[in-house]
Design a protein around this motif. Structure first.
Motif, PDB file in Angstrom:
ATOM      1  N   MET A 121      40.219  49.607   6.491  1.00 54.66           N
ATOM      2  CA  MET A 121      40.963  48.668   7.380  1.00 54.66           C
ATOM      3  C   MET A 121      41.279  47.560   7.606  1.00 54.66           C
ATOM      4  N   GLU A 122      41.038  46.751   7.035  1.00 53.70           N
ATOM      5  CA  GLU A 122      40.639  44.915   6.894  1.00 53.70           C
ATOM      6  C   GLU A 122      41.876  43.793   6.259  1.00 53.70           C
ATOM      7  N   THR A 123      42.745  44.685   5.968  1.00 50.92           N
ATOM      8  CA  THR A 123      43.652  43.342   5.534  1.00 50.92           C
ATOM      9  C   THR A 123      44.856  43.208   6.329  1.00 50.92           C
ATOM     10  N   PRO A 124      45.504  42.032   6.458  1.00 52.24           N
ATOM     11  CA  PRO A 124      47.166  41.866   6.467  1.00 52.24           C
ATOM     12  C   PRO A 124      47.821  42.971   6.443  1.00 52.24           C
ATOM     13  N   LEU A 125      47.652  43.277   4.955  1.00 51.60           N
ATOM     14  CA  LEU A 125      48.902  44.838   4.814  1.00 51.60           C
ATOM     15  C   LEU A 125      48.445  45.934   5.222  1.00 51.60           C
ATOM     16  N   GLY A 126      46.873  46.409   4.909  1.00 56.97           N
ATOM     17  CA  GLY A 126      46.712  47.446   5.654  1.00 56.97           C
ATOM     18  C   GLY A 126      46.928  47.322   6.947  1.00 56.97           C
ATOM     19  N   MET A 127      46.995  46.419   7.603  1.00 56.54           N
ATOM     20  CA  MET A 127      47.562  46.248   8.934  1.00 56.54           C
ATOM     21  C   MET A 127      49.100  46.830   9.179  1.00 56.54           C
ATOM     22  N   LEU A 128      49.501  45.838   9.199  1.00 53.82           N
ATOM     23  CA  LEU A 128      51.447  46.419   9.256  1.00 53.82           C
ATOM     24  C   LEU A 128      51.950  47.574   8.477  1.00 53.82           C
ATOM     25  N   ASN A 129      51.078  48.710   7.294  1.00 54.72           N
ATOM     26  CA  ASN A 129      50.910  50.077   6.986  1.00 54.72           C
ATOM     27  C   ASN A 129      50.243  50.824   7.497  1.00 54.72           C
ATOM     28  N   ALA A 130      49.726  50.949   8.195  1.00 57.02           N
ATOM     29  CA  ALA A 130      48.225  51.365   9.070  1.00 57.02           C
ATOM     30  C   ALA A 130      49.530  53.088   9.171  1.00 57.02           C
ATOM     31  N   ALA A 131      50.897  52.548   9.930  1.00 57.44           N
ATOM     32  CA  ALA A 131      51.289  54.416  10.233  1.00 57.44           C
ATOM     33  C   ALA A 131      51.286  55.051   9.084  1.00 57.44           C
ATOM     34  N   GLU A 132      51.608  54.270   7.854  1.00 59.14           N
ATOM     35  CA  GLU A 132      52.134  54.626   5.667  1.00 59.14           C
ATOM     36  C   GLU A 132      50.345  55.738   5.840  1.00 59.14           C
ATOM     37  N   ILE A 133      49.386  55.180   5.978  1.00 57.12           N
ATOM     38  CA  ILE A 133      47.904  55.196   5.297  1.00 57.12           C
ATOM     39  C   ILE A 133      47.789  56.712   6.530  1.00 57.12           C
ATOM     40  N   ALA A 134      47.932  56.383   7.627  1.00 54.02           N
ATOM     41  CA  ALA A 134      46.792  57.267   8.466  1.00 54.02           C
ATOM     42  C   ALA A 134      47.604  58.455   8.020  1.00 54.02           C
ATOM     43  N   ALA A 135      49.471  58.654   7.908  1.00 53.47           N
ATOM     44  CA  ALA A 135      49.706  59.964   7.467  1.00 53.47           C
ATOM     45  C   ALA A 135      49.308  60.399   6.290  1.00 53.47           C
ATOM     46  N   HIS A 136      49.206  59.842   4.880  1.00 51.26           N
ATOM     47  CA  HIS A 136      48.995  60.301   4.466  1.00 51.26           C
ATOM     48  C   HIS A 136      48.158  61.796   4.222  1.00 51.26           C
ATOM     49  N   PRO A 137      48.588  63.514   3.731  1.00 45.16           N
ATOM     50  CA  PRO A 137      47.827  64.101   4.047  1.00 45.16           C
ATOM     51  C   PRO A 137      46.200  63.820   3.668  1.00 45.16           C
ATOM     52  N   ARG A 138      45.099  62.683   3.284  1.00 48.76           N
ATOM     53  CA  ARG A 138      44.673  63.034   2.685  1.00 48.76           C
ATOM     54  C   ARG A 138      43.773  62.446   4.032  1.00 48.76           C
ATOM     55  N   MET A 139      44.260  61.286   4.280  1.00 48.22           N
ATOM     56  CA  MET A 139      43.710  60.604   5.591  1.00 48.22           C
ATOM     57  C   MET A 139      42.741  61.136   6.471  1.00 48.22           C
ATOM     58  N   ALA A 140      41.141  60.778   6.193  1.00 51.03           N
ATOM     59  CA  ALA A 140      41.022  61.637   7.806  1.00 51.03           C
ATOM     60  C   ALA A 140      40.480  60.524   8.423  1.00 51.03           C
ATOM     61  N   GLY A 141      40.032  59.910   7.952  1.00 49.06           N
ATOM     62  CA  GLY A 141      39.562  58.522   9.251  1.00 49.06           C
ATOM     63  C   GLY A 141      39.493  56.910   8.987  1.00 49.06           C
ATOM     64  N   PHE A 142      39.587  56.047   9.673  1.00 50.98           N
ATOM     65  CA  PHE A 142      39.799  54.977   9.411  1.00 50.98           C
ATOM     66  C   PHE A 142      39.069  53.815  10.212  1.00 50.98           C
ATOM     67  N   VAL A 143      38.356  53.507   9.394  1.00 50.11           N
ATOM     68  CA  VAL A 143      36.880  52.719   9.694  1.00 50.11           C
ATOM     69  C   VAL A 143      37.809  50.984   9.618  1.00 50.11           C
ATOM     70  N   MET A 144      37.319  50.586  11.703  1.00 50.72           N
ATOM     71  CA  MET A 144      37.825  48.595  10.684  1.00 50.72           C
ATOM     72  C   MET A 144      36.758  47.615  10.271  1.00 50.72           C
ATOM     73  N   GLY A 145      37.674  47.028   8.958  1.00 49.86           N
ATOM     74  CA  GLY A 145      36.702  45.956   8.674  1.00 49.86           C
ATOM     75  C   GLY A 145      36.668  44.909   8.938  1.00 49.86           C
ATOM     76  N   THR A 146      36.746  43.917  10.759  1.00 44.54           N
ATOM     77  CA  THR A 146      37.008  43.535  11.191  1.00 44.54           C
ATOM     78  C   THR A 146      35.943  42.084  10.607  1.00 44.54           C
ATOM     79  N   ASN A 147      34.990  41.868   9.832  1.00 44.19           N
ATOM     80  CA  ASN A 147      34.496  40.795   8.859  1.00 44.19           C
ATOM     81  C   ASN A 147      35.550  40.094   8.374  1.00 44.19           C
ATOM     82  N   ASP A 148      36.657  41.325   6.976  1.00 42.36           N
ATOM     83  CA  ASP A 148      37.189  40.583   6.391  1.00 42.36           C
ATOM     84  C   ASP A 148      38.952  40.528   6.820  1.00 42.36           C
ATOM     85  N   LEU A 149      38.886  40.691   7.978  1.00 47.82           N
ATOM     86  CA  LEU A 149      39.820  40.978   8.483  1.00 47.82           C
ATOM     87  C   LEU A 149      40.267  39.411   9.271  1.00 47.82           C
TER      88      LEU A 149
END
Length: 285
Positions: A121-149
């Protein structure tokens, strides 16, 4: 939903082109390893790194540590080949960089089959879509990419990470809403132990499961920061005991250290003890 029980206190990045580092990590008390095929590998070494990693994972020896393979983006020359190779590697998950939306996860899922997927999770669009990404049935974990963000936001690095707070919390909220792992970003100054400790404490206070690390010297501090303290374990046990006694007496609340203890506190107390037990099992494996 409940937080993941498996410990992810320390998640160390290892370049997949570095055989010496991949051997050394077998001796380190890390909870998880991110074998990196992306940023830590030069373009001319991408193909060799993929082959080297497959061999290292096949040889084993990583013990109970979670093995996560970070591939290159599917929009690069190497991403699809990485994903195809990762599908057949002896790994626990594949990590996709720069996830913007759930459709990015769909594209990777088509390649890796049933393999669990994690998202950088390291882009502005990713931040705004975090809920739909986390809800994906295959999603198991988030890693914050703070340098790229930080680069994308154009923000300054501050010790309190104020410019990052909204992004960190959006991803943490999404992860907790859907019961997946959430791991905080790296701390770049690997020789600054006090700074690392402060940032680990901040991440733990927020609710992250652990921290991504760039150097073995950071492991002990992260492990300590994201583990329940002796005081927290003792309090959890006393809260459970007092509440059970209160329930037996027909009461709905108890009092411990002058504070009301209700059922919601017992849920947290049991999670604390469960995490402590899981850490002990991992360290004794």
């Amino acid at each position: 939903m409940s937080q993941p029980a498996r410990p992810y206190r320390s998640v160390l990045y290892i370049p997949s082109s570095n055989t010496r580092a991949m051997e050394k990590v077998k001796t380190l008390p890390v909870d998880a390893i991110i074998f990196d095929l992306e940023d830590a590998v030069a373009a001319e070494e991408k193909d060799n790194a993929r082959t080297t990693l497959a061999g290292a994972l096949g040889a084993g020896g990583f013990g109970p540590r979670a093995r996560i393979v970070r591939i290159n983006g599917l929009d690069t020359d190497w991403g699809a080949k990485d994903a195809e190779a990762a599908r057949n590697m002896d790994a626990d998950a594949v990590l996709l960089p720069k996830v913007d939306r759930a459709a990015d996860v769909d594209a990777l899922a088509e390649i890796v089959g049933d393999m669990p997927i994690w998202a950088m999770m390291e882009t502005p669009l990713g931040m705004l879509n975090a809920a739909e990404i986390a809800a994906h049935p295959r999603m198991a974990g988030f890693v914050m990419g703070t340098n790229d963000l930080a680069k994308e936001l154009g923000c300054r690095f501050r010790s309190d990470r104020l410019p990052m707070q909204t992004s960190l919390q959006l991803c943490l909220l999404a992860a907790r809403a859907h019961g997946i792992v959430a791991v905080d970003g790296v701390y770049n100054a690997f020789k600054d132990e006090d700074g690392l400790r402060a940032e680990c404490e901040q991440g733990r206070d927020m609710g992250f499961d652990g921290k991504t690390l760039i150097h073995p010297a950071q492991v002990a501090i992260a492990n300590a920061a994201f583990a329940p303290t002796d005081e927290e374990i003792d309090l959890a046990r006393r809260q459970i005991e007092a509440f059970e006694e209160a329930e037996a007496a027909g009461k709905g609340v108890a009092v411990v250290d002058g504070k009301i203890v209700e059922n919601l506190h017992i849920v947290t107390a049991r999670q604390t003890l469960s995490k402590a037990e899981a850490i002990a099992e991992l360290e004794n494996a």
